[in-house]
Scaffold this motif. Structure first.
Motif, PDB file in Angstrom:
ATOM      1  N   HIS A  84      17.434  28.323  13.314  1.00 30.67           N
ATOM      2  CA  HIS A  84      16.215  27.492  13.515  1.00 30.67           C
ATOM      3  C   HIS A  84      16.510  26.140  14.521  1.00 30.67           C
ATOM      4  N   GLY A 133       7.962  25.397  19.769  1.00 25.90           N
ATOM      5  CA  GLY A 133       7.599  24.781  18.680  1.00 25.90           C
ATOM      6  C   GLY A 133       7.011  23.624  18.565  1.00 25.90           C
ATOM      7  N   GLU A 170       7.333  30.273  20.776  1.00 22.40           N
ATOM      8  CA  GLU A 170       8.623  30.778  20.501  1.00 22.40           C
ATOM      9  C   GLU A 170       8.752  32.059  20.164  1.00 22.40           C
ATOM     10  N   HIS A 203       2.440  26.930  18.641  1.00 26.25           N
ATOM     11  CA  HIS A 203       3.862  27.062  18.231  1.00 26.25           C
ATOM     12  C   HIS A 203       4.505  28.473  18.302  1.00 26.25           C
ATOM     13  N   HIS A 262      13.942  33.184  13.174  1.00 28.09           N
ATOM     14  CA  HIS A 262      14.132  31.886  13.679  1.00 28.09           C
ATOM     15  C   HIS A 262      13.542  30.849  12.528  1.00 28.09           C
ATOM     16  N   HIS A 263      12.534  30.933  12.040  1.00 35.27           N
ATOM     17  CA  HIS A 263      12.184  29.876  10.958  1.00 35.27           C
ATOM     18  C   HIS A 263      12.736  30.303   9.505  1.00 35.27           C
TER      19      HIS A 263
HETATM   20 ZN   LIG Z   1       8.941  26.868  15.453  1.00 37.92          ZN
END
Ligand SMILES: [Zn+2]
Length: 364
Positions: free
Chosen positions: A99, A286, A331, A327, A64-65
């Motif tokens: 992202h 997030g 997620e 965060h 994701h990041h």
């Molecule tokens: Zn995030």
């Protein structure tokens, strides 16, 4: 399967053009033409995750990041990002990240959070501006259906839950074909009048290039006349955050407890509210502080997100609960989302949900 199949799959759902300006989603390591046989799914790329990929014989990491946000001027292994990159390259592991483009679509990160909470009647909390255009083209009546179909197949004409939305009116087009041209109808150097239809439809900006390409291929004319207009309308399925409702209202304290359990949060930081029931729930996976005002305007009873700063907790003035569940916690189910996305399209492709908890934040 090739890396590009994965890129195409993710970017059809969440086009890269929908990512925020600071973001760096997409393929970060590897080549689109590389063959891949197994992928590891993670929220963050850490050294432990790359080691896990090596141990699992995976040749792809879907995260994701993004691992890289800023320019890298050397690759010596002096920090974790560099060490991850070196290891991934040495072991021919591709790294793909989805992202904020995945945050900004209706079926993205927030869908997963809404599923876990059980939200109905969902809408994007803050639809993005400047995401739609109106395409108008002038088509000879004989080819109107062909062009209409091509445009809609390429991504035009979607309004909410309706597809193939177009409008056309008949009129007369005129042109003179000049020297060197080969007109589809009419003769060179002679003013020609043709019965045409003005065909108009709405197009998401991210699909405009492919829709124009479809127009050029399906339209019979050598020179295709068309106009693209900017629209003030917002795309209802593109934007930040999500708001929905609980089927039955719940007490604030019970709901907060449920959220804490569902998201396996070691702590939930929250504000009190005048209302003691929760019905309308706004969410943003997030760091979602930028949506507190939008959640208030949408009359949410609670806004669930992560990374809320002290002063931001004052904004609702007891009109809405803010619940900061963390965060990573907010997620974490992105891994399941990515798993669903890949297996739906490529059911035989080997996938492994990373067992590494990459959350760097611990609680006493
Ligand atoms: Zn995030």
């Amino acid at each position: 399967m090739k890396v590009k199949d994965l890129q195409r799959l993710f970017e059809t759902i969440a086009p890269l053009s929908l990512q925020e300006s600071y973001d760096n989603s997409g393929l970060l390591v590897g080549n689109s033409n590389d063959e891949i046989s197994k992928a590891i799914i993670t929220i963050d790329v850490t050294e432990a995750v790359v080691d896990e990929a090596i141990a699992e014989n995976a040749d792809c990491i879907i995260a994701h990041h993004p691992l890289i946000f800023k320019g890298i001027k050397k690759l010596t292994g002096s920090n974790e990002i560099e060490r991850c990159l070196i290891k991934a390259i040495k072991h021919s592991i591709a790294i793909y990240c989805a992202h904020t483009n995945m945050d900004n679509v209706f079926v993205g990160i927030n869908k997963m959070i809404a599923d876990k909470i059980g939200l109905i009647s969902r809408q994007i909390l803050a639809p993005s501006k400047d995401t739609l255009v109106k395409l108008v083209s002038f088509v000879p009546t004989s080819h109107i259906q062909q062009v209409r179909t091509a445009l809609c197949n390429a991504g035009a004409g979607q309004i909410g839950n309706y597809s193939d939305c177009t409008f056309s009116t008949e009129g007369k087009g005129t042109f003179t074909a000049n020297e060197g041209s080969s007109p589809f109808v009419g003769e060179q150097a002679k003013l020609h009048t043709e019965v045409e239809e003005r065909l108009e439809t709405v197009v998401p900006k991210y699909a405009l290039a492919q829709v124009l390409q479809a127009l050029q291929s399906a339209h019979p004319y050598e020179e295709v006349a068309y106009d693209v207009f900017a629209l003030e309308n917002v795309h209802p399925q593109i934007g930040a955050g999500l708001i929905g409702e609980l089927e039955n209202p719940e007490d604030v304290s019970e709901f907060l407890q449920r959220i804490k359990t569902t998201f396996k949060a070691d702590g939930v930081r929250y504000t009190e509210s005048k209302n003691n029931k929760i019905k309308r729930v706004a969410i943003c996976g997030g760091a979602g502080s930028f949506l507190i005002s939008a959640a208030l305007r949408a009359k949410a009873d609670i806004f669930i997100t992560g990374d809320v700063k002290y002063h931001d907790f004052f904004i609702p003035e007891n009109k809405m609960v803010i619940a900061d569940i963390g965060h990573y916690e907010s997620e974490q189910y992105t891994k399941e989302l990515f798993y669903e996305i890949v297996t739906k399209k490529f059911p035989k492709f080997a996938l492994h949900l990373s067992k590494v908890n990459t959350n760097p934040i611990k609680y006493l």
